[in-house]
Write a protein that holds these residues in place. Structure first.
Motif, PDB file in Angstrom:
ATOM      1  N   LEU A 362     -19.468  23.394  97.357  1.00 44.93           N
ATOM      2  CA  LEU A 362     -18.397  22.650  98.011  1.00 44.93           C
ATOM      3  C   LEU A 362     -17.411  22.096  96.993  1.00 44.93           C
ATOM      4  O   LEU A 362     -17.750  21.885  95.824  1.00 44.93           O
ATOM      5  CB  LEU A 362     -18.958  21.451  98.796  1.00 44.93           C
ATOM      6  N   MET A 363     -16.183  21.816  97.458  1.00 49.00           N
ATOM      7  CA  MET A 363     -15.283  20.925  96.766  1.00 49.00           C
ATOM      8  C   MET A 363     -15.290  19.622  97.570  1.00 49.00           C
ATOM      9  O   MET A 363     -14.893  19.604  98.742  1.00 49.00           O
ATOM     10  CB  MET A 363     -13.863  21.486  96.692  1.00 49.00           C
ATOM     11  N   LEU A 364     -15.796  18.562  96.997  1.00 47.78           N
ATOM     12  CA  LEU A 364     -15.908  17.288  97.695  1.00 47.78           C
ATOM     13  C   LEU A 364     -14.555  16.594  97.737  1.00 47.78           C
ATOM     14  O   LEU A 364     -13.886  16.434  96.709  1.00 47.78           O
ATOM     15  CB  LEU A 364     -16.938  16.397  97.002  1.00 47.78           C
ATOM     16  N   LEU A 365     -14.167  16.153  98.947  1.00 48.01           N
ATOM     17  CA  LEU A 365     -12.850  15.583  99.173  1.00 48.01           C
ATOM     18  C   LEU A 365     -12.898  14.091  99.505  1.00 48.01           C
ATOM     19  O   LEU A 365     -12.062  13.328  99.051  1.00 48.01           O
ATOM     20  CB  LEU A 365     -12.147  16.323 100.324  1.00 48.01           C
ATOM     21  N   LEU A 366     -13.873  13.699 100.348  1.00 46.17           N
ATOM     22  CA  LEU A 366     -13.976  12.313 100.804  1.00 46.17           C
ATOM     23  C   LEU A 366     -15.333  11.742 100.418  1.00 46.17           C
ATOM     24  O   LEU A 366     -16.345  12.448 100.453  1.00 46.17           O
ATOM     25  CB  LEU A 366     -13.812  12.238 102.329  1.00 46.17           C
ATOM     26  N   ASP A 367     -15.352  10.450 100.102  1.00 43.01           N
ATOM     27  CA  ASP A 367     -16.613   9.806  99.747  1.00 43.01           C
ATOM     28  C   ASP A 367     -17.366   9.367 101.013  1.00 43.01           C
ATOM     29  O   ASP A 367     -16.938   9.663 102.136  1.00 43.01           O
ATOM     30  CB  ASP A 367     -16.383   8.627  98.800  1.00 43.01           C
ATOM     31  N   GLU A 368     -18.461   8.623 100.836  1.00 42.48           N
ATOM     32  CA  GLU A 368     -19.295   8.225 101.973  1.00 42.48           C
ATOM     33  C   GLU A 368     -18.529   7.391 102.996  1.00 42.48           C
ATOM     34  O   GLU A 368     -18.835   7.401 104.189  1.00 42.48           O
ATOM     35  CB  GLU A 368     -20.517   7.433 101.482  1.00 42.48           C
ATOM     36  N   GLY A 369     -17.499   6.674 102.538  1.00 43.81           N
ATOM     37  CA  GLY A 369     -16.689   5.855 103.427  1.00 43.81           C
ATOM     38  C   GLY A 369     -15.473   6.589 103.966  1.00 43.81           C
ATOM     39  O   GLY A 369     -14.583   5.974 104.549  1.00 43.81           O
ATOM     40  N   LYS A 370     -15.422   7.897 103.738  1.00 42.16           N
ATOM     41  CA  LYS A 370     -14.329   8.767 104.193  1.00 42.16           C
ATOM     42  C   LYS A 370     -13.008   8.444 103.499  1.00 42.16           C
ATOM     43  O   LYS A 370     -11.924   8.649 104.067  1.00 42.16           O
ATOM     44  CB  LYS A 370     -14.155   8.692 105.720  1.00 42.16           C
ATOM     45  N   GLN A 371     -13.092   7.955 102.256  1.00 43.88           N
ATOM     46  CA  GLN A 371     -11.915   7.750 101.439  1.00 43.88           C
ATOM     47  C   GLN A 371     -11.781   8.913 100.455  1.00 43.88           C
ATOM     48  O   GLN A 371     -12.782   9.426  99.951  1.00 43.88           O
ATOM     49  CB  GLN A 371     -12.019   6.423 100.662  1.00 43.88           C
ATOM     50  N   ARG A 372     -10.551   9.305 100.175  1.00 50.04           N
ATOM     51  CA  ARG A 372     -10.336  10.427  99.258  1.00 50.04           C
ATOM     52  C   ARG A 372     -10.831  10.091  97.854  1.00 50.04           C
ATOM     53  O   ARG A 372     -10.585   8.990  97.349  1.00 50.04           O
ATOM     54  CB  ARG A 372      -8.850  10.789  99.183  1.00 50.04           C
ATOM     55  N   PHE A 373     -11.507  11.042  97.247  1.00 49.18           N
ATOM     56  CA  PHE A 373     -11.857  10.888  95.844  1.00 49.18           C
ATOM     57  C   PHE A 373     -10.573  10.932  95.002  1.00 49.18           C
ATOM     58  O   PHE A 373      -9.664  11.716  95.310  1.00 49.18           O
ATOM     59  CB  PHE A 373     -12.781  12.028  95.393  1.00 49.18           C
ATOM     60  N   PRO A 374     -10.484  10.112  93.939  1.00 46.06           N
ATOM     61  CA  PRO A 374      -9.302  10.192  93.058  1.00 46.06           C
ATOM     62  C   PRO A 374      -9.129  11.594  92.489  1.00 46.06           C
ATOM     63  O   PRO A 374      -8.010  12.086  92.354  1.00 46.06           O
ATOM     64  CB  PRO A 374      -9.620   9.172  91.963  1.00 46.06           C
ATOM     65  N   GLU A 375     -10.247  12.234  92.188  1.00 47.87           N
ATOM     66  CA  GLU A 375     -10.231  13.619  91.732  1.00 47.87           C
ATOM     67  C   GLU A 375     -11.301  14.377  92.505  1.00 47.87           C
ATOM     68  O   GLU A 375     -12.446  13.925  92.596  1.00 47.87           O
ATOM     69  CB  GLU A 375     -10.514  13.716  90.229  1.00 47.87           C
ATOM     70  N   PHE A 376     -10.924  15.510  93.076  1.00 52.13           N
ATOM     71  CA  PHE A 376     -11.899  16.308  93.798  1.00 52.13           C
ATOM     72  C   PHE A 376     -12.846  16.957  92.798  1.00 52.13           C
ATOM     73  O   PHE A 376     -12.436  17.372  91.710  1.00 52.13           O
ATOM     74  CB  PHE A 376     -11.196  17.387  94.626  1.00 52.13           C
ATOM     75  N   HIS A 377     -14.124  17.036  93.154  1.00 53.34           N
ATOM     76  CA  HIS A 377     -15.078  17.657  92.250  1.00 53.34           C
ATOM     77  C   HIS A 377     -16.031  18.551  93.033  1.00 53.34           C
ATOM     78  O   HIS A 377     -16.165  18.432  94.250  1.00 53.34           O
ATOM     79  CB  HIS A 377     -15.843  16.610  91.439  1.00 53.34           C
ATOM     80  N   SER A 378     -16.684  19.444  92.313  1.00 55.72           N
ATOM     81  CA  SER A 378     -17.510  20.471  92.958  1.00 55.72           C
ATOM     82  C   SER A 378     -18.959  20.023  93.069  1.00 55.72           C
ATOM     83  O   SER A 378     -19.428  19.170  92.305  1.00 55.72           O
ATOM     84  CB  SER A 378     -17.430  21.788  92.184  1.00 55.72           C
ATOM     85  N   LEU A 379     -19.645  20.623  94.041  1.00 56.83           N
ATOM     86  CA  LEU A 379     -21.073  20.369  94.251  1.00 56.83           C
ATOM     87  C   LEU A 379     -21.715  21.671  94.681  1.00 56.83           C
ATOM     88  O   LEU A 379     -21.279  22.295  95.651  1.00 56.83           O
ATOM     89  CB  LEU A 379     -21.274  19.310  95.332  1.00 56.83           C
ATOM     90  N   ASP A 380     -22.732  22.088  93.953  1.00 58.42           N
ATOM     91  CA  ASP A 380     -23.500  23.273  94.320  1.00 58.42           C
ATOM     92  C   ASP A 380     -24.776  22.795  95.001  1.00 58.42           C
ATOM     93  O   ASP A 380     -25.704  22.320  94.338  1.00 58.42           O
ATOM     94  CB  ASP A 380     -23.826  24.106  93.085  1.00 58.42           C
TER      95      ASP A 380
END
Length: 414
Positions: A362-380
């Motif tokens: 994935l490319m993670l876009l929103l955190d647990e509170g549904k706020q945008r990450f300052p920088e998108f990062h990947s997760l395998d």
């Protein structure tokens, strides 16, 4: 060439260890067993099958043969075996990924632009009374296929990121991309990939001659209007008749991509192996891309939901072996899908793993509170099994485009 299955339908009382279970009497998705079948090696699996099934289909070419006393007659098995043999016979090669997703994205971007421009030019030619000029499609299509054979996730992801509601030609492009990707997974050789991808581009070309108000209407069509819309198949064949040298496989696909496995399709009500192989393949692809695209009468479906609908249609609308292969190709959560994780984070699927269909990258876009990450990062997810609190990390659900304000995927493309 991959050998075909030799299936026997048996009651579960006849199951023994070392038998290869090819099919169940219920959906694979409701079980822990793999789509592609499995060799029965544990007493636990044997007991589970006794509990959930009344009969199964065993492949005697891949495992122990059943006692004839437990074999049930099934005339449909002969037809099904022939159809399965045809699918197995498609595999002539095995494609291996080259490079990474990030390596391939620039090449996919260039190919996407070329192909989109070619589709637009061809459509304008036809609208202005000129004949089909396939040369305008060749460069972009070749570049697309080369990208997909190197690393298919890049082009599929890019296609989803670049999808626009207003682009009338996205269905042609999407169908061609999925055709090439599906053909790659089926093991088609390069020349066959080209023909299947071209079929994807041209399947709905006849709609250029259908009244635009019918294609854009949000409400239901009356019977006469439905007949007119369905005429796009014949209109497409008439357009292609003026393009000499088209392979018969492409023409077959255009002619039969609305036929259905159970005979409920059109224009001729063909069924089963009466439908040419490329027609069967394009029927699945055309349905999937249509379901996941915005249409005048329906919002775009989440890719996961479209996959589930295809699965429900196996052995009725679509050949089951092809449906299962398509799901192997795109994954339960296809590239471009927006998903929510069990810890509340939201991301877009960038790659699927053939052996871990429920654990994509994935490319993670929103955190647990549904706020945008300052920088998108990947997760395998194939490598990460717990969240930050040590709890099991899973995909909670698939989301529709626009959920939580995630609307313009182009923001996430470097």
């Amino acid at each position: 060439m991959t050998r075909g299955r030799q299936e026997s339908k048996i009651v579960v009382e006849g199951l023994e260890l070392d038998m290869f279970v090819a099919r169940l009497d219920r959906p694979w998705l409701g079980t822990s067993f793999p789509f592609q079948g499995f060799k029965l090696q544990t007493e636990a699996d044997l007991k589970l099958l006794h509990r959930i099934c009344t009969h199964v289909y065993v492949d005697i070419a891949a495992g122990r043969a059943p006692d004839p006393r437990f074999v049930e007659p099934d005339d449909a098995l002969i037809r099904k075996a022939r159809a399965a043999e045809q699918v197995a016979g498609l595999r002539k090669t095995t494609w291996i990924n080259q490079g990474t997703l990030q390596d391939e994205l620039p090449h996919a971007q260039t190919a996407h632009t070329m192909l989109q421009r070619g589709i637009s030019e061809v459509a304008n030619d036809l609208r202005n009374g000129r004949d089909l000029d396939l040369d305008k499609l060749t460069g972009g299509m070749d570049a697309m296929i080369e990208s997909i054979t190197r690393h298919p996730s890049a082009f599929i992801w890019l296609k989803e990121l670049k999808r626009k509601d207003s682009d009338a030609y996205q269905h042609a492009l999407g169908s061609s991309v999925w055709a090439a990707t599906f053909g790659r997974n089926l093991g088609l050789e390069r020349s066959d990939l080209g023909e299947l991808a071209l079929a994807g581009l041209l399947c709905d070309i006849g709609k250029i001659r259908i009244r635009p108000e019918l294609l854009s209407r949000a409400g239901e069509l009356d019977p006469a209007e439905m007949v007119e819309v369905r005429q796009h198949v014949q209109e497409g064949l008439e357009i292609l008749a003026k393009a000499p040298g088209l392979p018969h496989t492409v023409l077959d696909a255009v002619a039969t991509h609305h036929e259905r496995h159970d005979g409920s399709g059109y224009p001729h009500g063909l069924q089963g192996i009466e439908i040419p192989m490329f027609g069967r393949i394009m029927g699945i692809i055309d349905s999937y891309d249509a379901m996941t695209s915005p249409r005048p009468h329906a919002a775009a479906r989440a890719p996961h939901d479209a996959v589930m609908e295809l699965y429900e249609g196996r052995d009725t609308l679509y050949q089951s072996e092809l449906v299962e292969q398509f799901i192997q190709t795109c994954g339960i959560y296809p590239a471009g899908s927006l998903v929510e994780l069990s810890d509340g984070r939201v991301g877009v699927v960038t790659e699927v793993h053939a052996l871990k269909r429920l654990r994509p990258s994935l490319m993670l876009l929103l955190d647990e509170g549904k706020q945008r990450f300052p920088e998108f990062h990947s997760l395998d997810m194939g490598m990460t099994f717990e969240d930050a609190h040590g709890r099991p990390l899973t995909v909670k659900c698939s989301l529709s485009a626009g959920s939580y304000g995630v609307d313009n995927f182009e923001l996430f493309l470097d």
